[in-house]
Design a protein around this motif. Sequence first.
Motif, PDB file in Angstrom:
ATOM      1  N   ARG A   1       8.532   0.432   4.491  1.00  0.00           N
ATOM      2  CA  ARG A   1       9.465  -0.181   3.549  1.00  0.00           C
ATOM      3  C   ARG A   1      10.143   0.878   2.692  1.00  0.00           C
ATOM      4  NH1 ARG A   1      12.654  -3.572   3.641  1.00  0.00           N
ATOM      5  NH2 ARG A   1      11.122  -5.103   4.400  1.00  0.00           N
ATOM      6  N   CYS A   2       9.387   1.949   2.383  1.00  0.00           N
ATOM      7  CA  CYS A   2       9.878   2.944   1.433  1.00  0.00           C
ATOM      8  C   CYS A   2       9.393   4.333   1.838  1.00  0.00           C
ATOM      9  CB  CYS A   2       9.377   2.590   0.031  1.00  0.00           C
ATOM     10  SG  CYS A   2       9.573   3.880  -1.212  1.00  0.00           S
TER      11      CYS A   2
ATOM     12  N   THR B   1       3.033  -1.854   7.308  1.00  0.00           N
ATOM     13  CA  THR B   1       4.220  -1.020   7.204  1.00  0.00           C
ATOM     14  C   THR B   1       5.003  -1.337   5.928  1.00  0.00           C
ATOM     15  OG1 THR B   1       5.439  -2.612   8.571  1.00  0.00           O
ATOM     16  CG2 THR B   1       4.478  -0.720   9.696  1.00  0.00           C
ATOM     17  N   GLU B   2       4.625  -2.425   5.262  1.00  0.00           N
ATOM     18  CA  GLU B   2       5.253  -2.746   3.973  1.00  0.00           C
ATOM     19  C   GLU B   2       4.589  -1.874   2.912  1.00  0.00           C
ATOM     20  OE1 GLU B   2       7.840  -5.063   3.357  1.00  0.00           O
ATOM     21  OE2 GLU B   2       7.976  -4.893   5.531  1.00  0.00           O
ATOM     22  N   ARG B   3       4.848  -0.582   2.992  1.00  0.00           N
ATOM     23  CA  ARG B   3       4.186   0.385   2.130  1.00  0.00           C
ATOM     24  C   ARG B   3       5.129   1.532   1.814  1.00  0.00           C
ATOM     25  NH1 ARG B   3      -0.400   0.712   4.151  1.00  0.00           N
ATOM     26  NH2 ARG B   3      -1.340   2.511   3.115  1.00  0.00           N
ATOM     27  N   ALA B   4       4.685   2.377   0.886  1.00  0.00           N
ATOM     28  CA  ALA B   4       5.428   3.590   0.541  1.00  0.00           C
ATOM     29  C   ALA B   4       4.755   4.772   1.227  1.00  0.00           C
ATOM     30  CB  ALA B   4       5.440   3.795  -0.971  1.00  0.00           C
TER      31      ALA B   4
ATOM     32  N   GLY C   1       0.812  -1.202   0.000  1.00  0.00           N
ATOM     33  CA  GLY C   1       0.000   0.000   0.000  1.00  0.00           C
ATOM     34  C   GLY C   1       0.848   1.254   0.000  1.00  0.00           C
ATOM     35  N   TYR C   2       0.169   2.395   0.045  1.00  0.00           N
ATOM     36  CA  TYR C   2       0.871   3.676   0.076  1.00  0.00           C
ATOM     37  C   TYR C   2       0.038   4.694   0.846  1.00  0.00           C
ATOM     38  CZ  TYR C   2      -2.422   5.268  -3.544  1.00  0.00           C
ATOM     39  OH  TYR C   2      -3.555   5.611  -4.226  1.00  0.00           O
ATOM     40  N   THR C   3       0.710   5.736   1.329  1.00  0.00           N
ATOM     41  CA  THR C   3       0.054   6.869   1.971  1.00  0.00           C
ATOM     42  C   THR C   3       0.717   8.141   1.477  1.00  0.00           C
ATOM     43  OG1 THR C   3      -0.246   5.521   3.977  1.00  0.00           O
ATOM     44  CG2 THR C   3      -0.681   7.882   4.166  1.00  0.00           C
TER      45      THR C   3
ATOM     46  N   ASN D   1       1.517   6.938  13.764  1.00  0.00           N
ATOM     47  CA  ASN D   1       1.519   5.545  13.325  1.00  0.00           C
ATOM     48  C   ASN D   1       0.334   5.203  12.438  1.00  0.00           C
ATOM     49  OD1 ASN D   1       3.909   4.824  14.647  1.00  0.00           O
ATOM     50  ND2 ASN D   1       2.833   4.395  16.553  1.00  0.00           N
ATOM     51  N   LYS D   2      -0.722   6.040  12.464  1.00  0.00           N
ATOM     52  CA  LYS D   2      -1.900   5.780  11.644  1.00  0.00           C
ATOM     53  C   LYS D   2      -1.587   5.862  10.150  1.00  0.00           C
ATOM     54  CE  LYS D   2      -4.804   8.001  15.137  1.00  0.00           C
ATOM     55  NZ  LYS D   2      -5.674   9.160  15.411  1.00  0.00           N
ATOM     56  N   ILE D   3      -0.548   6.596   9.797  1.00  0.00           N
ATOM     57  CA  ILE D   3      -0.262   6.763   8.375  1.00  0.00           C
ATOM     58  C   ILE D   3       0.220   5.466   7.731  1.00  0.00           C
ATOM     59  CG2 ILE D   3       0.300   9.192   8.761  1.00  0.00           C
ATOM     60  CD1 ILE D   3       3.208   8.563   8.318  1.00  0.00           C
ATOM     61  N   TYR D   4       0.510   4.447   8.557  1.00  0.00           N
ATOM     62  CA  TYR D   4       0.954   3.173   8.004  1.00  0.00           C
ATOM     63  C   TYR D   4      -0.201   2.313   7.503  1.00  0.00           C
ATOM     64  CZ  TYR D   4       5.520   4.234   9.968  1.00  0.00           C
ATOM     65  OH  TYR D   4       6.712   4.830  10.256  1.00  0.00           O
ATOM     66  N   GLY D   5      -1.433   2.753   7.727  1.00  0.00           N
ATOM     67  CA  GLY D   5      -2.558   1.957   7.252  1.00  0.00           C
ATOM     68  C   GLY D   5      -2.520   0.557   7.832  1.00  0.00           C
ATOM     69  N   TRP D   6      -2.760  -0.443   6.970  1.00  0.00           N
ATOM     70  CA  TRP D   6      -2.826  -1.825   7.431  1.00  0.00           C
ATOM     71  C   TRP D   6      -1.511  -2.567   7.284  1.00  0.00           C
ATOM     72  CZ3 TRP D   6      -6.709  -3.091  10.376  1.00  0.00           C
ATOM     73  CH2 TRP D   6      -7.902  -2.381  10.264  1.00  0.00           C
TER      74      TRP D   6
END
Length: 236
Positions: free
Chosen positions: A190-191, A163-166, A137-139, A156-161
């Motif tokens: 992750r990114c 942390t393997e996200r951009a 995912g991404y934010t 921490n909410k910006i990580y969504g569901w």
Amino acid sequence: MKSALRNRLAEKMAGEITLSESPGDALRKWRMNFNIPPGVLAEKLGFSPSVISDYEGGRRKSPGTAVVGRIVETILKIDEENGGRYMKKYANILYSDFDDDVIYDMHDYDTSIPLKSFCDSIDCRLIEGSTDHRIYGYTVVNSLNAIVSLSAPEFNKIYGWSTERALIFTNVSTGKSPMIAIRVTPFKPRCVILQGITPEKIHPIVPELALRDKITLFTTEMDTDRIVKVLREEPW
């Protein structure tokens, strides 16, 4: 942890795994979300260590709803035994509304996508780290508003569901502030993509922080509105 929260989270996890076109990939996502090694999960379930790996790799027939339910319950039980750290994180997501002035866009994919393809779609330039990863995912985050208005738990909410996200931080000047904010929080993406900045304007400490936290770092000069439009139109 309230039973209502636990049930709601379990329903989301089980539903996503069961309905996914790639159940094994969805299972892997949630196992990694809770930072549980496959061997530990298999042991708690009474499975052979290879069973979880085979499910996740698509080498074994997709588990039915009963098995998925057992796996989800076991993941949650392991987290509860470790203090419920990740369940508390997802509680904030389940019961929170995001401010449009902080979060411009957020999306989670059912299955992982190649990081390189994602970043190529929004004209990113690699600064540090490997592109040989996949994300869920991404934010798109207003860098200044997030840093000024969010507490550490709220950040921490910006990580969504996952942390393997951009995380795409917009309108940055040197990139130092968002990387330091990430540095002092327990979860790492992750990114990180720094928007609106050229590589030569990045503060020297930023690539060092990315390397230390094993974060792949990019920049992009694409306009924020264009980034959101492109990512929403991608068929991933």
